[in-house]
Scaffold this active site. Structure first.
Site, PDB file in Angstrom:
ATOM      1  CB  CYS A   1      -0.996  -0.020   1.167  1.00 30.76           C
ATOM      2  SG  CYS A   1      -0.284   0.143   2.818  1.00 30.76           S
TER       3      CYS A   1
ATOM      4  CG  ASP B   1      -5.262   5.426   2.462  1.00 29.47           C
ATOM      5  OD1 ASP B   1      -5.372   5.118   3.669  1.00 29.47           O
ATOM      6  OD2 ASP B   1      -4.228   5.939   1.993  1.00 29.47           O
TER       7      ASP B   1
ATOM      8  NE  ARG C   1      -4.575   1.515   1.530  1.00 32.21           N
ATOM      9  CZ  ARG C   1      -4.363   2.128   0.379  1.00 32.21           C
ATOM     10  NH1 ARG C   1      -5.237   2.028  -0.595  1.00 32.21           N
ATOM     11  NH2 ARG C   1      -3.273   2.843   0.185  1.00 32.21           N
TER      12      ARG C   1
END
Length: 179
Positions: free
Chosen positions: A24, A149, A30
């Site tokens: 990420c 996100d 994440r």
């Protein structure tokens, strides 16, 4: 229903460990959440010795830091152990050691592809949600397969990421078991 992605063949055809990298932006939300969930799912499926995992970010802001407290709290509330994570950075050397690189969003994909040493390496970069059974059936826009996100949002964003990660991890583990 959309056809789910296929995992690329192993770099080592002799049947060694299959290696996944989860990527990420900052490696504090994440991709470490996906790492923790996948690690448990692989152990439960008896695949921990056949599949290795790493996670990294494309940015350098959080190198060496633990997982974002909101991501860690979300995982802990769901019964996971998030405390071992320390953020690291993805670079071109990661291609040689990983069979597949699963990116969380289109921006991560572009950043990782820009580092790929060969065209064959570019083929090992896949969107994480390409394995999500609830992803859009026919993605039309570049961001349609993004794991959102949660950094700038509230708790519900982390809950949403965990739900995406858990159902996608289940599909990935089945695909890895079928190898």
């Amino acid at each position: 229903m959309r056809a789910l992605a296929a995992l690329p063949p192993p770099r080592d055809p002799s049947g060694g460990t299959y290696s996944l990298a989860l990527v990420c932006l900052g490696n504090i939300c994440r991709s470490p959440m996906a790492f923790v969930v996948l690690e448990r799912r692989l152990a439960e499926a008896g695949l921990a010795s056949r599949v290795s995992l790493d996670s990294a970010g494309t940015g350098t802001w959080h190198l060496g830091e633990p997982m974002d407290h909101r991501a860690a709290d979300t995982l802990a509330a769901a019964g996971y152990q998030p405390s071992r994570h320390r953020a690291s950075r993805f670079d071109s050397d990661w291609f040689a050691g990983h069979d597949v690189i699963l990116v969380m969003d289109q921006r991560n994909r572009e950043d990782v592809l820009a580092l790929a040493p060969t065209e064959a390496d570019r083929g090992r970069v896949l969107m994480f949600r390409a394995f999500d059974p609830q992803a859009p059936p026919e993605p039309e826009l570049p961001g349609d397969l993004d794991v959102p996100d949660p950094w700038f949002g509230g708790r519900s964003g982390y809950d949403e990421v965990l739900a995406i990660v858990e159902r996608t991890a289940d599909v990935l583990v089945r695909a890895l078991a079928d190898r």
